[in-house]
Design an enzyme around this catalytic site. Structure first.
Site, PDB file in Angstrom:
ATOM      1  N   GLY A   1      19.929 -15.921  -0.712  1.00  5.49           N
ATOM      2  CA  GLY A   1      19.679 -14.730   0.099  1.00  5.49           C
ATOM      3  C   GLY A   1      20.662 -14.749   1.244  1.00  5.49           C
ATOM      4  O   GLY A   1      21.864 -14.803   1.017  1.00  5.49           O
ATOM      5  N   GLU A   2      20.159 -14.770   2.443  1.00  2.32           N
ATOM      6  CA  GLU A   2      21.025 -14.820   3.619  1.00  2.32           C
ATOM      7  C   GLU A   2      20.451 -15.877   4.567  1.00  2.32           C
ATOM      8  O   GLU A   2      19.353 -15.708   5.096  1.00  2.32           O
ATOM      9  CB  GLU A   2      21.089 -13.429   4.266  1.00  2.32           C
ATOM     10  CG  GLU A   2      21.882 -13.368   5.532  1.00  2.32           C
ATOM     11  CD  GLU A   2      23.253 -14.036   5.435  1.00  2.32           C
ATOM     12  OE1 GLU A   2      24.039 -13.710   4.523  1.00  2.32           O
ATOM     13  OE2 GLU A   2      23.538 -14.902   6.281  1.00  2.32           O
ATOM     14  N   SER A   3      21.209 -16.952   4.740  1.00  3.99           N
ATOM     15  CA  SER A   3      20.671 -18.095   5.485  1.00  3.99           C
ATOM     16  C   SER A   3      20.369 -17.747   6.942  1.00  3.99           C
ATOM     17  O   SER A   3      19.427 -18.295   7.524  1.00  3.99           O
ATOM     18  CB  SER A   3      21.622 -19.286   5.398  1.00  3.99           C
ATOM     19  OG  SER A   3      22.887 -18.952   5.923  1.00  3.99           O
TER      20      SER A   3
ATOM     21  N   ILE B   1      27.648 -16.298  -5.452  1.00  2.00           N
ATOM     22  CA  ILE B   1      27.614 -15.024  -4.725  1.00  2.00           C
ATOM     23  C   ILE B   1      27.775 -15.319  -3.228  1.00  2.00           C
ATOM     24  O   ILE B   1      26.877 -15.899  -2.615  1.00  2.00           O
ATOM     25  CB  ILE B   1      26.263 -14.296  -4.966  1.00  2.00           C
ATOM     26  CG1 ILE B   1      26.015 -14.095  -6.467  1.00  2.00           C
ATOM     27  CG2 ILE B   1      26.248 -12.948  -4.238  1.00  2.00           C
ATOM     28  CD1 ILE B   1      24.606 -13.613  -6.811  1.00  2.00           C
ATOM     29  N   ARG B   2      28.900 -14.961  -2.682  1.00  2.00           N
ATOM     30  CA  ARG B   2      29.204 -15.318  -1.279  1.00  2.00           C
ATOM     31  C   ARG B   2      28.791 -16.770  -1.023  1.00  2.00           C
ATOM     32  O   ARG B   2      28.109 -17.097  -0.051  1.00  2.00           O
ATOM     33  CB  ARG B   2      28.461 -14.397  -0.300  1.00  2.00           C
ATOM     34  CG  ARG B   2      29.118 -13.047  -0.115  1.00  2.00           C
ATOM     35  CD  ARG B   2      28.430 -12.232   0.976  1.00  2.00           C
ATOM     36  NE  ARG B   2      27.020 -12.092   0.721  1.00  2.00           N
ATOM     37  CZ  ARG B   2      26.053 -12.414   1.552  1.00  2.00           C
ATOM     38  NH1 ARG B   2      26.332 -12.884   2.745  1.00  2.00           N
ATOM     39  NH2 ARG B   2      24.796 -12.240   1.220  1.00  2.00           N
TER      40      ARG B   2
ATOM     41  N   ARG C   1      29.789 -21.904   5.164  1.00  2.00           N
ATOM     42  CA  ARG C   1      29.208 -20.658   4.653  1.00  2.00           C
ATOM     43  C   ARG C   1      30.304 -19.736   4.112  1.00  2.00           C
ATOM     44  O   ARG C   1      31.422 -19.743   4.603  1.00  2.00           O
ATOM     45  CB  ARG C   1      28.446 -19.924   5.769  1.00  2.00           C
ATOM     46  CG  ARG C   1      27.234 -20.679   6.272  1.00  2.00           C
ATOM     47  CD  ARG C   1      26.618 -20.005   7.490  1.00  2.00           C
ATOM     48  NE  ARG C   1      26.378 -18.595   7.235  1.00  2.00           N
ATOM     49  CZ  ARG C   1      26.789 -17.602   8.032  1.00  2.00           C
ATOM     50  NH1 ARG C   1      27.450 -17.863   9.133  1.00  2.00           N
ATOM     51  NH2 ARG C   1      26.549 -16.363   7.718  1.00  2.00           N
TER      52      ARG C   1
ATOM     53  N   GLU D   1      18.868 -19.626 -11.198  1.00  2.00           N
ATOM     54  CA  GLU D   1      17.699 -18.746 -11.411  1.00  2.00           C
ATOM     55  C   GLU D   1      18.113 -17.381 -11.964  1.00  2.00           C
ATOM     56  O   GLU D   1      17.255 -16.591 -12.363  1.00  2.00           O
ATOM     57  CB  GLU D   1      16.896 -18.588 -10.111  1.00  2.00           C
ATOM     58  CG  GLU D   1      17.515 -17.737  -9.017  1.00  2.00           C
ATOM     59  CD  GLU D   1      18.575 -18.451  -8.169  1.00  2.00           C
ATOM     60  OE1 GLU D   1      19.016 -19.546  -8.563  1.00  2.00           O
ATOM     61  OE2 GLU D   1      18.960 -17.902  -7.128  1.00  2.00           O
TER      62      GLU D   1
ATOM     63  N   CYS E   1      22.229 -21.807  -2.904  1.00  2.00           N
ATOM     64  CA  CYS E   1      23.104 -20.942  -2.110  1.00  2.00           C
ATOM     65  C   CYS E   1      22.665 -20.891  -0.635  1.00  2.00           C
ATOM     66  O   CYS E   1      22.877 -21.865   0.074  1.00  2.00           O
ATOM     67  CB  CYS E   1      23.183 -19.563  -2.753  1.00  2.00           C
ATOM     68  SG  CYS E   1      24.657 -18.674  -2.269  1.00  2.00           S
TER      69      CYS E   1
ATOM     70  N   HIS F   1      23.515 -20.115  -8.413  1.00  2.00           N
ATOM     71  CA  HIS F   1      22.161 -19.586  -8.656  1.00  2.00           C
ATOM     72  C   HIS F   1      21.733 -19.753 -10.109  1.00  2.00           C
ATOM     73  O   HIS F   1      21.844 -18.798 -10.891  1.00  2.00           O
ATOM     74  CB  HIS F   1      22.144 -18.075  -8.372  1.00  2.00           C
ATOM     75  CG  HIS F   1      22.393 -17.691  -6.960  1.00  2.00           C
ATOM     76  ND1 HIS F   1      21.383 -17.532  -6.040  1.00  2.00           N
ATOM     77  CD2 HIS F   1      23.538 -17.388  -6.307  1.00  2.00           C
ATOM     78  CE1 HIS F   1      21.897 -17.157  -4.877  1.00  2.00           C
ATOM     79  NE2 HIS F   1      23.192 -17.065  -5.003  1.00  2.00           N
TER      80      HIS F   1
HETATM   81  N1  GLN Z   1      26.494 -16.365   2.311  1.00  2.00           N
HETATM   82  C1  GLN Z   1      25.084 -16.397   2.314  1.00  2.00           C
HETATM   83  C2  GLN Z   1      24.565 -17.145   3.536  1.00  2.00           C
HETATM   84  O1  GLN Z   1      25.283 -17.476   4.440  1.00  2.00           O
HETATM   85  C3  GLN Z   1      24.511 -17.035   1.056  1.00  2.00           C
HETATM   86  C4  GLN Z   1      24.654 -16.104  -0.102  1.00  2.00           C
HETATM   87  C5  GLN Z   1      23.665 -16.344  -1.205  1.00  2.00           C
HETATM   88  O2  GLN Z   1      22.614 -16.952  -1.032  1.00  2.00           O
HETATM   89  N2  GLN Z   1      23.933 -15.745  -2.335  1.00  2.00           N
HETATM   90  O3  GLN Z   1      23.403 -17.376   3.607  1.00  2.00           O
END
Ligand code: GLN
EC number: 4.3.3.6
Length: 197
Positions: free
Chosen positions: A50-52, A140-141, A111, A178, A82, A176
């Protein structure tokens, strides 16, 4: 422990549903965890992608950050993907200001190391402890692990960068599993929870 462990998925933000499904497919009883009291009811925990920075903020807001830190210190098995990997790092190289992790793995992460959203990609990765050939990694990112300390074990590298790590019963991947329908990495985690090793 019974052969069907109960494994929580931290359900503050991110791809919670996909992890619940992957854990169920890997023979765990999977439940979402949002409140500190719910930590006592699980044998292990997944921290989703997700987004940390958001997960970090919401964990503090929901009063989960400290109890979770303590649970990890006390030996709760945890698997992070991630953003979840970032949350399990003892140190972030480039944190957003005020961003705190739960810690648990003696490593420094970077990150968005593999680039931005439009630079997301898939690649096959050999993961130590996972039999049957490489797993498909969806990045993903994605972060990578800049360096690990003596207590952490590297499970996988991609393109010269560390992308999977474990320290005792805490494990993390930059990618990921999942999202692919291949449940072998979740099975490895369920096995860790079940056997304590
Ligand atoms: N770049 C995201 C972060 O800093 C992580 C991306 C992801 O979980 N797919 O949290």
């Amino acid at each position: 422990m019974s052969s069907t462990p109960t494994i929580g998925v931290l359900a503050l933000q991110g791809d919670v549903r996909e992890h619940l499904a992957a854990l169920a497919a890997a023979d765990a009883a999977a439940v979402p965890v949002r409140r500190p009291e719910e930590l006592a009811g699980v044998d292990g925990l997944v921290i989703p992608g997700g987004e940390s920075t958001t997960i970090s903020k919401l964990a503090a807001l929901f009063g989960l950050a400290e109890p979770l830190r303590a649970a990890i210190r006390d030996g709760l098995p945890v698997y992070g993907t991630c953003a979840g990997l970032i949350m399990l790092a003892d140190k972030i190289l480039d944190p957003r200001s005020g961003q705190e992790t739960f810690g648990g793995i003696d490593m420094i992460v970077r990150r968005n190391a593999f680039g931005r959203q439009n630079e997301s990609f898939e690649a096959f990765v050999d993961v130590r402890g996972v039999a049957g050939g490489p797993v498909e990694g969806v990045f993903i990112r994605a972060p990578w692990v800049e360096s690990v300390g003596a207590r952490a074990e590297v499970l996988a590298e991609y393109d010269g960068h560390i992308v999977a790590v474990r320290q005792g019963q805490v494990m993390a991947t930059s990618f990921h599993p999942e999202l692919t329908g291949d449940h072998r990495v979740h099975e490895l985690f369920v096995h860790t929870v079940r056997t304590g090793s």
